[in-house]
Design a protein around this motif. Structure first.
Motif, PDB file in Angstrom:
ATOM      1  N   ILE A 103       0.871  -1.173   0.000  1.00 12.38           N
ATOM      2  CA  ILE A 103       0.000   0.000   0.000  1.00 12.38           C
ATOM      3  C   ILE A 103       0.904   1.217   0.000  1.00 12.38           C
ATOM      4  N   ARG A 104       0.830   1.998  -1.090  1.00 14.67           N
ATOM      5  CA  ARG A 104       1.721   3.142  -1.270  1.00 14.67           C
ATOM      6  C   ARG A 104       0.908   4.429  -1.333  1.00 14.67           C
ATOM      7  N   ARG A 105       1.650   5.529  -1.272  1.00 19.43           N
ATOM      8  CA  ARG A 105       1.042   6.836  -1.524  1.00 19.43           C
ATOM      9  C   ARG A 105       1.870   7.561  -2.563  1.00 19.43           C
ATOM     10  N   ARG A 106       1.206   8.171  -3.530  1.00 19.48           N
ATOM     11  CA  ARG A 106       1.856   9.046  -4.510  1.00 19.48           C
ATOM     12  C   ARG A 106       1.014  10.297  -4.566  1.00 19.48           C
ATOM     13  N   ALA A 107       1.620  11.429  -4.155  1.00 15.90           N
ATOM     14  CA  ALA A 107       0.860  12.672  -4.010  1.00 15.90           C
ATOM     15  C   ALA A 107      -0.302  12.391  -3.064  1.00 15.90           C
ATOM     16  N   LYS A 108      -1.536  12.680  -3.508  1.00 17.02           N
ATOM     17  CA  LYS A 108      -2.693  12.415  -2.649  1.00 17.02           C
ATOM     18  C   LYS A 108      -3.433  11.136  -3.050  1.00 17.02           C
ATOM     19  N   TYR A 109      -2.786  10.307  -3.835  1.00 19.49           N
ATOM     20  CA  TYR A 109      -3.369   9.031  -4.228  1.00 19.49           C
ATOM     21  C   TYR A 109      -2.844   7.918  -3.331  1.00 19.49           C
ATOM     22  N   SER A 149       0.968  11.027 -14.361  1.00 20.41           N
ATOM     23  CA  SER A 149       2.072  11.206 -15.303  1.00 20.41           C
ATOM     24  C   SER A 149       2.730  12.576 -15.215  1.00 20.41           C
ATOM     25  N   HIS A 150       2.017  13.581 -14.699  1.00 17.01           N
ATOM     26  CA  HIS A 150       2.528  14.958 -14.684  1.00 17.01           C
ATOM     27  C   HIS A 150       3.067  15.374 -13.316  1.00 17.01           C
ATOM     28  N   LEU A 151       3.061  14.475 -12.350  1.00 14.77           N
ATOM     29  CA  LEU A 151       3.351  14.865 -10.970  1.00 14.77           C
ATOM     30  C   LEU A 151       4.832  15.143 -10.723  1.00 14.77           C
ATOM     31  N   GLY A 152       5.087  16.161  -9.912  1.00 14.49           N
ATOM     32  CA  GLY A 152       6.448  16.496  -9.501  1.00 14.49           C
ATOM     33  C   GLY A 152       6.930  15.576  -8.392  1.00 14.49           C
ATOM     34  N   PRO A 153       8.099  15.868  -7.823  1.00 17.35           N
ATOM     35  CA  PRO A 153       8.664  15.002  -6.786  1.00 17.35           C
ATOM     36  C   PRO A 153       7.880  15.066  -5.479  1.00 17.35           C
ATOM     37  N   GLU A 154       8.046  14.030  -4.673  1.00 15.96           N
ATOM     38  CA  GLU A 154       7.479  14.019  -3.328  1.00 15.96           C
ATOM     39  C   GLU A 154       8.252  15.001  -2.451  1.00 15.96           C
ATOM     40  N   PRO A 155       7.566  15.771  -1.608  1.00 14.35           N
ATOM     41  CA  PRO A 155       8.253  16.803  -0.833  1.00 14.35           C
ATOM     42  C   PRO A 155       9.190  16.275   0.253  1.00 14.35           C
ATOM     43  N   LEU A 156       8.979  15.051   0.703  1.00 14.86           N
ATOM     44  CA  LEU A 156       9.806  14.519   1.789  1.00 14.86           C
ATOM     45  C   LEU A 156      10.941  13.630   1.296  1.00 14.86           C
ATOM     46  N   THR A 157      11.243  13.716  -0.007  1.00 17.25           N
ATOM     47  CA  THR A 157      12.351  12.951  -0.566  1.00 17.25           C
ATOM     48  C   THR A 157      13.523  13.873  -0.882  1.00 17.25           C
ATOM     49  N   LYS A 175       3.117  31.315  -3.447  1.00 18.13           N
ATOM     50  CA  LYS A 175       2.131  30.380  -2.883  1.00 18.13           C
ATOM     51  C   LYS A 175       1.556  29.480  -3.966  1.00 18.13           C
ATOM     52  N   GLN A 176       1.203  30.050  -5.107  1.00 18.44           N
ATOM     53  CA  GLN A 176       0.692  29.229  -6.200  1.00 18.44           C
ATOM     54  C   GLN A 176       1.782  28.317  -6.765  1.00 18.44           C
ATOM     55  N   PHE A 177       3.007  28.801  -6.776  1.00 18.60           N
ATOM     56  CA  PHE A 177       4.129  28.026  -7.297  1.00 18.60           C
ATOM     57  C   PHE A 177       4.330  26.740  -6.503  1.00 18.60           C
ATOM     58  N   ILE A 178       4.359  26.831  -5.166  1.00 12.25           N
ATOM     59  CA  ILE A 178       4.615  25.631  -4.371  1.00 12.25           C
ATOM     60  C   ILE A 178       3.387  24.733  -4.260  1.00 12.25           C
ATOM     61  N   MET A 179       2.211  25.252  -4.657  1.00 14.38           N
ATOM     62  CA  MET A 179       1.012  24.413  -4.666  1.00 14.38           C
ATOM     63  C   MET A 179       0.779  23.742  -6.013  1.00 14.38           C
ATOM     64  N   ASP A 180       1.669  23.971  -6.962  1.00 13.98           N
ATOM     65  CA  ASP A 180       1.574  23.370  -8.296  1.00 13.98           C
ATOM     66  C   ASP A 180       2.114  21.943  -8.231  1.00 13.98           C
ATOM     67  N   ASN A 181       1.253  20.957  -8.472  1.00 14.78           N
ATOM     68  CA  ASN A 181       1.665  19.554  -8.374  1.00 14.78           C
ATOM     69  C   ASN A 181       2.703  19.156  -9.410  1.00 14.78           C
ATOM     70  N   LYS A 182       2.870  19.980 -10.449  1.00 14.79           N
ATOM     71  CA  LYS A 182       3.924  19.699 -11.418  1.00 14.79           C
ATOM     72  C   LYS A 182       5.295  20.111 -10.874  1.00 14.79           C
ATOM     73  N   VAL A 183       5.287  20.983  -9.880  1.00 14.49           N
ATOM     74  CA  VAL A 183       6.532  21.437  -9.241  1.00 14.49           C
ATOM     75  C   VAL A 183       6.883  20.529  -8.074  1.00 14.49           C
ATOM     76  N   GLY A 237      -0.562  21.442  -0.028  1.00 19.50           N
ATOM     77  CA  GLY A 237      -1.884  22.022  -0.148  1.00 19.50           C
ATOM     78  C   GLY A 237      -1.986  23.369   0.536  1.00 19.50           C
ATOM     79  N   ASN A 238      -3.186  23.906   0.560  1.00 17.94           N
ATOM     80  CA  ASN A 238      -3.404  25.276   0.997  1.00 17.94           C
ATOM     81  C   ASN A 238      -2.964  25.528   2.441  1.00 17.94           C
ATOM     82  N   ILE A 239      -3.336  24.647   3.333  1.00 13.97           N
ATOM     83  CA  ILE A 239      -2.979  24.826   4.746  1.00 13.97           C
ATOM     84  C   ILE A 239      -1.473  24.843   4.920  1.00 13.97           C
ATOM     85  N   TYR A 240      -0.820  23.832   4.353  1.00 17.27           N
ATOM     86  CA  TYR A 240       0.615  23.668   4.596  1.00 17.27           C
ATOM     87  C   TYR A 240       1.455  24.662   3.806  1.00 17.27           C
TER      88      TYR A 240
END
Length: 274
Positions: A52-58, A127-135, A155-163, A168-171
């Motif tokens: 059981i894995r997680r990739r982004a919010k999946y 297919s378009h997702l950027g790196p995981e933030p904790l790697t 703020k929009q830049f770091i919330m872009d999943n391609k980056v 998300g918004n809170i964090y």
């Protein structure tokens, strides 16, 4: 909306109950979620859950036949039941194990998803997702290089999943406050020093939220039904009009990219320009 820490906490919560167990059957009571639930999801029946894995919010449930991709959407959650109980109105999917336990997907707004991916392939939604933030792949040099061509507010830049995924918004609000970066600073105006601080704050904020069980949101509960506790430590998010914990100036609220943003005008200087 459940963000990356909440999804990771869900993964951690369900894994001990599902790993290496055999799926007896899957019941899809409501196939009309964000996308129609594909018929191939029934291929889970009879399969052993290998990982059981997680990739982004999946969340990804791996079997020898393929992988189920689960997205919690705006209001979804997963609960592990010790045995079958009658479903409620918004309990849309049940995954029943041969040991009698049930993984139940609850989603009042139906913005979540159950998708299917054949083995050794990648689903289009990832297919378009950027790196995981904790790697290690997500680091200051990487983000600095990405920022050079981006004339968009930070703020929009770091919330872009391609980056980078999962900020998300809170964090985003919390990380920008910790790094003392104004949310409307243009990304391409950030110095390497500012980005280094920002990357460090993103990692610390997300890691701390995961450790404490995810932010308490009205639509989110962990797999054991207990809410998260990170909301008790939020510095600025949702605190407009209250005193900044650092300088005592009032926390400001402004819509940025159609999302409510919270910041301290005094602490979060805007040296990079707006």
């Amino acid at each position: 909306m459940p963000e990356l820490p909440e999804v990771e906490v869900s993964r951690m919560g369900i894994t001990p109950h599902l790993l290496n167990q055999t799926i007896q059957k899957i019941d899809v009571r409501q196939p009309k979620l964000r996308w129609p639930v594909p018929e191939e999801i029934l291929l889970l029946q009879g399969q052993v859950i290998r990982q059981i894995r997680r990739r982004a919010k999946y969340l990804l449930i791996d079997t020898d036949t393929g992988t189920a991709l689960i997205h919690l959407g705006m209001s979804g959650n997963l609960r592990v039941l010790e045995q079958f109980i009658e479903p409620n109105k918004h309990d849309h999917v049940d995954l029943t194990l041969t040991n009698g336990k049930v993984l139940r997907y609850h989603d009042p707004r139906r913005f979540g998803a159950w998708l299917w991916c054949e083995i050794d392939t990648e689903h289009d939604v990832m297919s378009h997702l950027g790196p995981e933030p904790l790697t290690d792949e997500f680091n200051a040099q990487y983000l600095f290089e990405k920022a050079q061509s981006r004339k968009v507010v930070t703020k929009q830049f770091i919330m872009d999943n391609k980056v980078v995924v999962g900020v998300g918004n809170i964090y985003a609000s919390e990380s920008l406050f910790g790094a003392r970066v104004h949310p409307k600073t243009l990304a391409n105006k950030l110095t390497l020093q500012q980005i280094t601080l920002l990357v460090d704050e993103i990692k610390k904020v997300l890691a701390r939220a995961i450790t404490q069980g995810g932010t308490t949101l009205k639509d989110f509960n962990q797999a054991d039904g207990k809410p998260g506790y990170f909301a008790q430590e939020l510095q600025v998010y949702g605190k407009a009009g209250k005193a900044c914990p650092v300088c005592s100036e009032l926390i400001q609220e402004e819509k940025i990219g159609q999302r409510n943003s919270f910041f301290c005008e005094s602490c979060q200087s805007n040296d990079g320009g707006k």
